[in-house]
Design a protein around this motif. Sequence first.
Motif, PDB file in Angstrom:
ATOM      1  N   ILE A  12       0.840  -1.201   0.000  1.00  0.00           N
ATOM      2  CA  ILE A  12       0.000   0.000   0.000  1.00  0.00           C
ATOM      3  C   ILE A  12       0.874   1.250   0.000  1.00  0.00           C
ATOM      4  CG2 ILE A  12      -1.587   1.380   1.397  1.00  0.00           C
ATOM      5  CD1 ILE A  12      -2.473  -1.391   2.609  1.00  0.00           C
ATOM      6  N   MET A  13       1.869   1.222   0.893  1.00  0.00           N
ATOM      7  CA  MET A  13       2.743   2.367   1.030  1.00  0.00           C
ATOM      8  C   MET A  13       3.434   2.661  -0.300  1.00  0.00           C
ATOM      9  SD  MET A  13       5.179   2.783   4.228  1.00  0.00           S
ATOM     10  CE  MET A  13       6.718   3.652   4.196  1.00  0.00           C
ATOM     11  N   GLU A  14       3.958   1.599  -0.914  1.00  0.00           N
ATOM     12  CA  GLU A  14       4.677   1.794  -2.170  1.00  0.00           C
ATOM     13  C   GLU A  14       3.757   2.310  -3.268  1.00  0.00           C
ATOM     14  OE1 GLU A  14       6.625  -1.923  -2.805  1.00  0.00           O
ATOM     15  OE2 GLU A  14       7.999  -1.519  -1.131  1.00  0.00           O
ATOM     16  N   SER A  15       2.557   1.702  -3.386  1.00  0.00           N
ATOM     17  CA  SER A  15       1.711   2.144  -4.503  1.00  0.00           C
ATOM     18  C   SER A  15       1.193   3.556  -4.270  1.00  0.00           C
ATOM     19  CB  SER A  15       0.581   1.155  -4.798  1.00  0.00           C
ATOM     20  OG  SER A  15      -0.019   0.710  -3.636  1.00  0.00           O
ATOM     21  N   LEU A  16       0.990   3.914  -3.003  1.00  0.00           N
ATOM     22  CA  LEU A  16       0.556   5.283  -2.719  1.00  0.00           C
ATOM     23  C   LEU A  16       1.663   6.284  -3.092  1.00  0.00           C
ATOM     24  CD1 LEU A  16      -1.473   7.289  -1.587  1.00  0.00           C
ATOM     25  CD2 LEU A  16      -0.481   6.938   0.672  1.00  0.00           C
ATOM     26  N   LEU A  17       2.880   5.980  -2.691  1.00  0.00           N
ATOM     27  CA  LEU A  17       3.983   6.900  -2.986  1.00  0.00           C
ATOM     28  C   LEU A  17       4.210   7.015  -4.492  1.00  0.00           C
ATOM     29  CD1 LEU A  17       6.450   5.967  -0.108  1.00  0.00           C
ATOM     30  CD2 LEU A  17       4.866   7.895  -0.237  1.00  0.00           C
ATOM     31  N   GLU A  18       4.122   5.877  -5.178  1.00  0.00           N
ATOM     32  CA  GLU A  18       4.275   5.913  -6.635  1.00  0.00           C
ATOM     33  C   GLU A  18       3.197   6.778  -7.274  1.00  0.00           C
ATOM     34  OE1 GLU A  18       4.321   1.914  -8.227  1.00  0.00           O
ATOM     35  OE2 GLU A  18       6.190   1.529  -7.129  1.00  0.00           O
ATOM     36  N   ALA A  19       1.964   6.588  -6.783  1.00  0.00           N
ATOM     37  CA  ALA A  19       0.853   7.341  -7.363  1.00  0.00           C
ATOM     38  C   ALA A  19       0.992   8.833  -7.088  1.00  0.00           C
ATOM     39  CB  ALA A  19      -0.481   6.815  -6.817  1.00  0.00           C
ATOM     40  N   SER A  33       3.443   9.977  -9.718  1.00  0.00           N
ATOM     41  CA  SER A  33       2.991   9.936 -11.108  1.00  0.00           C
ATOM     42  C   SER A  33       1.819  10.878 -11.371  1.00  0.00           C
ATOM     43  CB  SER A  33       2.638   8.505 -11.524  1.00  0.00           C
ATOM     44  OG  SER A  33       1.510   8.076 -10.803  1.00  0.00           O
ATOM     45  N   THR A  34       1.016  11.172 -10.362  1.00  0.00           N
ATOM     46  CA  THR A  34      -0.125  12.071 -10.591  1.00  0.00           C
ATOM     47  C   THR A  34       0.174  13.488 -10.097  1.00  0.00           C
ATOM     48  OG1 THR A  34      -1.109  11.516  -8.468  1.00  0.00           O
ATOM     49  CG2 THR A  34      -1.787  10.179 -10.345  1.00  0.00           C
ATOM     50  N   ARG A  35       1.348  13.673  -9.552  1.00  0.00           N
ATOM     51  CA  ARG A  35       1.748  14.972  -8.982  1.00  0.00           C
ATOM     52  C   ARG A  35       0.686  15.496  -8.027  1.00  0.00           C
ATOM     53  NH1 ARG A  35       3.410  17.102 -14.437  1.00  0.00           N
ATOM     54  NH2 ARG A  35       5.267  15.903 -14.910  1.00  0.00           N
ATOM     55  N   SER A  36       0.256  14.635  -7.139  1.00  0.00           N
ATOM     56  CA  SER A  36      -0.794  15.040  -6.207  1.00  0.00           C
ATOM     57  C   SER A  36      -0.212  15.766  -4.999  1.00  0.00           C
ATOM     58  CB  SER A  36      -1.565  13.815  -5.728  1.00  0.00           C
ATOM     59  OG  SER A  36      -2.254  13.247  -6.805  1.00  0.00           O
ATOM     60  N   ASP A  37      -1.034  16.647  -4.422  1.00  0.00           N
ATOM     61  CA  ASP A  37      -0.611  17.378  -3.230  1.00  0.00           C
ATOM     62  C   ASP A  37      -1.158  16.749  -1.968  1.00  0.00           C
ATOM     63  OD1 ASP A  37       0.570  19.398  -4.816  1.00  0.00           O
ATOM     64  OD2 ASP A  37      -1.443  20.206  -5.187  1.00  0.00           O
ATOM     65  N   ILE A  38      -2.279  16.034  -2.116  1.00  0.00           N
ATOM     66  CA  ILE A  38      -2.950  15.499  -0.938  1.00  0.00           C
ATOM     67  C   ILE A  38      -3.334  14.042  -1.164  1.00  0.00           C
ATOM     68  CG2 ILE A  38      -4.980  15.708   0.558  1.00  0.00           C
ATOM     69  CD1 ILE A  38      -4.908  18.626   0.214  1.00  0.00           C
TER      70      ILE A  38
END
Lengths: 136, 286
Positions: free
Chosen positions: B186-193, B196-201
């Motif tokens: 979970i941690m890895e896929s969240l950080l990757e996302a 890749s999506t340049r999210s702020d939150i």
Amino acid sequence: MQVQSSQSISVRTSEDVVAVRQLVRKGSLLLGFTIVDQTKIVTASSELARNLLIYGGGGVAIVEIVQNGGRSGLRLTFEDQGPGIPDIELALRDGYSSGTGMGLGLGGAKRLSHDFEIDSAPGKGTRVSIVRWKAL
Amino acid sequence: MPTSQLARLLQNSFDQLLAEWKSSQFATVGRRLSASDENTLSANSREFLTLFRQGLETAEVQDQQAPGWAPIREFLVALSASRAKEGYTPSETASFVFSLKEPLFKLLSGEIKDPVELNREIWNLSRGLDRFGLLTMEAYQKSREEIIARQQREMLELSTPVVRIWDNILAVPLIGTLDSNRTQVIMESLLEAIVSTRSDIAIIDITGVPTVDTLVAQHLLKTVAAARLMGADCIISGVRPQIAQTIIHLGVDLSAVTTKATLAGALQVALQRTGAAIVKGHGAGR
Ligand SMILES: Nc1ncnc2c1ncn2[C@@H]1O[C@H](COP(=O)(O)OP(=O)(O)O)[C@@H](O)[C@H]1O
Ligand SMILES: [Mg+2]
């Protein structure tokens, strides 16, 4: 204190920790614990079962429904033949962990229950017993 | 009998042997084969017999590591892998090689008159074919394990969908027990996302997590800290009242993290922070 029913689970893997939580939840539902009380005792059981596994090298978890003077409650006992705890006061201190944990499990379990007993000595193993009584 | 002679015998009786072997295979598989399965089986059998005959020209049956057996070994490994994928049972897979024994020995006994020599030949061939059979089973087993490992990875990924719910806002709904294996994924896929999506939150929703103990809390705090390093803030939602109370008794300090009881509450905070807002109003068509 009278024991009304008793069930035990041997804890050898992290799946067994899940099984302990499930059994404790079942017991607290049976007793009609409120959702807050359920959550507290299940969380305490999770901490102690994991300590049993990680530090005690596995052991047994006993879940009992007990009665005392018209009050009913859930008593959980965790027993292992592991290395024991050399300094119980230190182990109970918030933030102390000999491993990589947060060091809040033992103290947390104590705060989440009404009665708390610990019996441990180096080379002898560890036995932790907690009770949470049903709110009247 | 020298192996070259055996090779010649196989060559001369090739069609008859193939036919007998195929029919004994159809019998051992036991279930009805589709026309295409039958075709595959025929082609596989023909290929194996051809390779076996070619191998005999240069290599001894007992010497399985001989270069002459390399093609047949490769063939068996590939065959087992495809059988594992297609759901053949272990015994169906094993019987491919083993079922060749009976027609082959029949052929030999028609050819070799001296019972002692016959015995020796059968023994030799039998041991050689057993080894091919074992190789088949090992390859089958390995493929099954690979398939299971892949399915497990897929399930881990499936159970932790990271969804982009708004411009620059991600959400991960966590469901079930957070054993360390899954939490890592979970941690890895969240950080990757986040990258890749340049999210702020990122909103981590724990509504579906029944127990938040210190191990779960530690994983959450680590994830939040790592996200922060990537430039994203986390909001933990689904912190029901009973969970909040229990966390406080545990002594876990979540004060550095924004927490919300509901996902809707978290989304509202996230939208405010990113400068967007949901405005109540009339539908566009009206
Ligand atoms: N069953 C046990 N056997 C041996 N040592 C234990 C046992 N349970 C707890 N301890 C010791 O007490 C310490 C504190 O436990 P805890 O408060 O649960 O923190 P943590 O699990 O994060 O280390 C542990 O690090 C360990 O050294
Ligand atoms: Mg602990």
